[in-house]
Design an enzyme around this catalytic site. Structure first.
Site, PDB file in Angstrom:
ATOM      1  N   LYS A  66       0.637  -1.157   0.014  1.00 46.04           N
ATOM      2  CA  LYS A  66      -0.068  -0.245  -0.019  1.00 46.04           C
ATOM      3  C   LYS A  66       0.816   1.370  -0.008  1.00 46.04           C
ATOM      4  CE  LYS A  66      -3.165   2.522   2.963  1.00 46.04           C
ATOM      5  NZ  LYS A  66      -2.325   3.949   2.831  1.00 46.04           N
ATOM      6  N   LEU A 100      -5.492  -0.310   6.821  1.00 49.87           N
ATOM      7  CA  LEU A 100      -4.442   0.445   7.125  1.00 49.87           C
ATOM      8  C   LEU A 100      -4.823   2.133   6.974  1.00 49.87           C
ATOM      9  CD1 LEU A 100      -1.089  -0.879   5.931  1.00 49.87           C
ATOM     10  CD2 LEU A 100      -1.809  -0.929   8.155  1.00 49.87           C
ATOM     11  N   ASP A 101      -4.390   3.115   7.825  1.00 49.90           N
ATOM     12  CA  ASP A 101      -4.701   4.403   7.718  1.00 49.90           C
ATOM     13  C   ASP A 101      -4.374   5.044   6.422  1.00 49.90           C
ATOM     14  OD1 ASP A 101      -5.618   4.223  10.271  1.00 49.90           O
ATOM     15  OD2 ASP A 101      -3.944   5.147  11.292  1.00 49.90           O
ATOM     16  N   VAL A 102      -4.890   6.077   5.869  1.00 50.21           N
ATOM     17  CA  VAL A 102      -4.465   6.946   4.696  1.00 50.21           C
ATOM     18  C   VAL A 102      -3.261   7.133   4.506  1.00 50.21           C
ATOM     19  CG1 VAL A 102      -4.753   8.867   3.418  1.00 50.21           C
ATOM     20  CG2 VAL A 102      -6.832   7.935   4.343  1.00 50.21           C
ATOM     21  N   HIS A 187      -6.630   3.341  15.080  1.00 52.16           N
ATOM     22  CA  HIS A 187      -5.293   4.050  15.137  1.00 52.16           C
ATOM     23  C   HIS A 187      -4.640   3.510  16.182  1.00 52.16           C
ATOM     24  CE1 HIS A 187      -6.924   6.678  11.944  1.00 52.16           C
ATOM     25  NE2 HIS A 187      -7.817   7.303  12.614  1.00 52.16           N
TER      26      HIS A 187
END
Length: 236
Positions: A66, A100-102, A187
């Site tokens: 990613k 996963l976060d941005v 998070h």
């Protein structure tokens, strides 16, 4: 697997068409007409559509790298979907195993096998996720040991009632550590370091279970059978 999903995985029907066929009494399961699209079917069931036996397509298991600035979603949102980089048929049938976060990069697993992804994300199965973490404040070896001991005991994240599960931390440099966790709260890594007075600058997932990231950013590959099986009832 739901009956309507089974039809989608074994024919060219979309979900709406599959449901219409079920309601029209065109589908039998083990010789019995079924009109409820949510009925659970299994690999050993005999499912017929208009008298023709159906066989679901094989499940797919994919590793992706990613890039930052993408969302772990099937569709574009404020940021583009990670699936823009995935050139496969029927991408809408796939889902991401542990988002996963941005701004977080690294290893992402993608599949259409719900039971497999559940084994990986279920905290009680103890599947390890390894992150490389860049921090805003440097730590001496002594302060890093204190943080490591704290994470091993579990920390109380803001707004939650339970401690995090034991996590291990290895210092790489004053501003950089490697953190291994077995759960995936919202998070979580960022909140763990906030709880000990530091801030995550960048976050990269480099390993899930025994599987290490081995493709460059934006690239992907199918998992081997051995890699897939390594996550069955994972208990590391």
């Amino acid at each position: 697997m739901r009956l309507d999903k089974f039809l989608c995985k074994s024919t060219a029907l979309c979900k709406q068409e599959a449901i219409q066929s079920i309601h029209a009494k065109d589908v039998t399961v083990n010789g019995v007409v079924v009109t409820d699209a949510s009925t659970q079917v299994h690999e050993n069931n005999t499912v017929l559509l208009n008298g023709e036996r159906l066989k679901a397509r094989d499940f797919r298991y994919i590793l992706m790298h990613k890039p930052a600035g993408t969302v772990c979603s099937n569709v574009d949102e404020v940021y583009p979907s990670l699936f823009r980089y995935l050139n496969v048929d029927k991408v809408s049938e796939l889902h991401i195993v542990g988002r996963l976060d941005v701004d977080t990069t690294g290893l992402v697993l993608v599949t259409d096998d719900g039971r497999w992804s559940f084994d990986i994300t279920r905290p009680s199965n103890g599947c390890q996720k390894v992150y490389r973490v860049q921090l805003s404040r440097p730590m001496s070896s002594e302060s890093a040991q204190v943080v490591a001991d704290t994470f091993l005991k579990g920390v109380l994240l803001q707004g939650e009632a339970k401690l995090t599960l034991p996590a291990t931390m290895e210092q790489i440099a004053p501003h950089e550590v490697r953190l291994t966790i077995t759960e995936g709260r919202f998070h979580q890594v960022k909140r763990m370091f906030a709880a000990v007075g530091n801030r995550v600058v960048s976050l990269h997932r480099e390993q899930i279970g025994n599987l290490r990231l081995d493709v460059v950013t934006e690239q992907w590959r199918y998992l081997t059978l051995k890699e897939v099986e390594s996550f069955r009832n994972h208990s590391n």
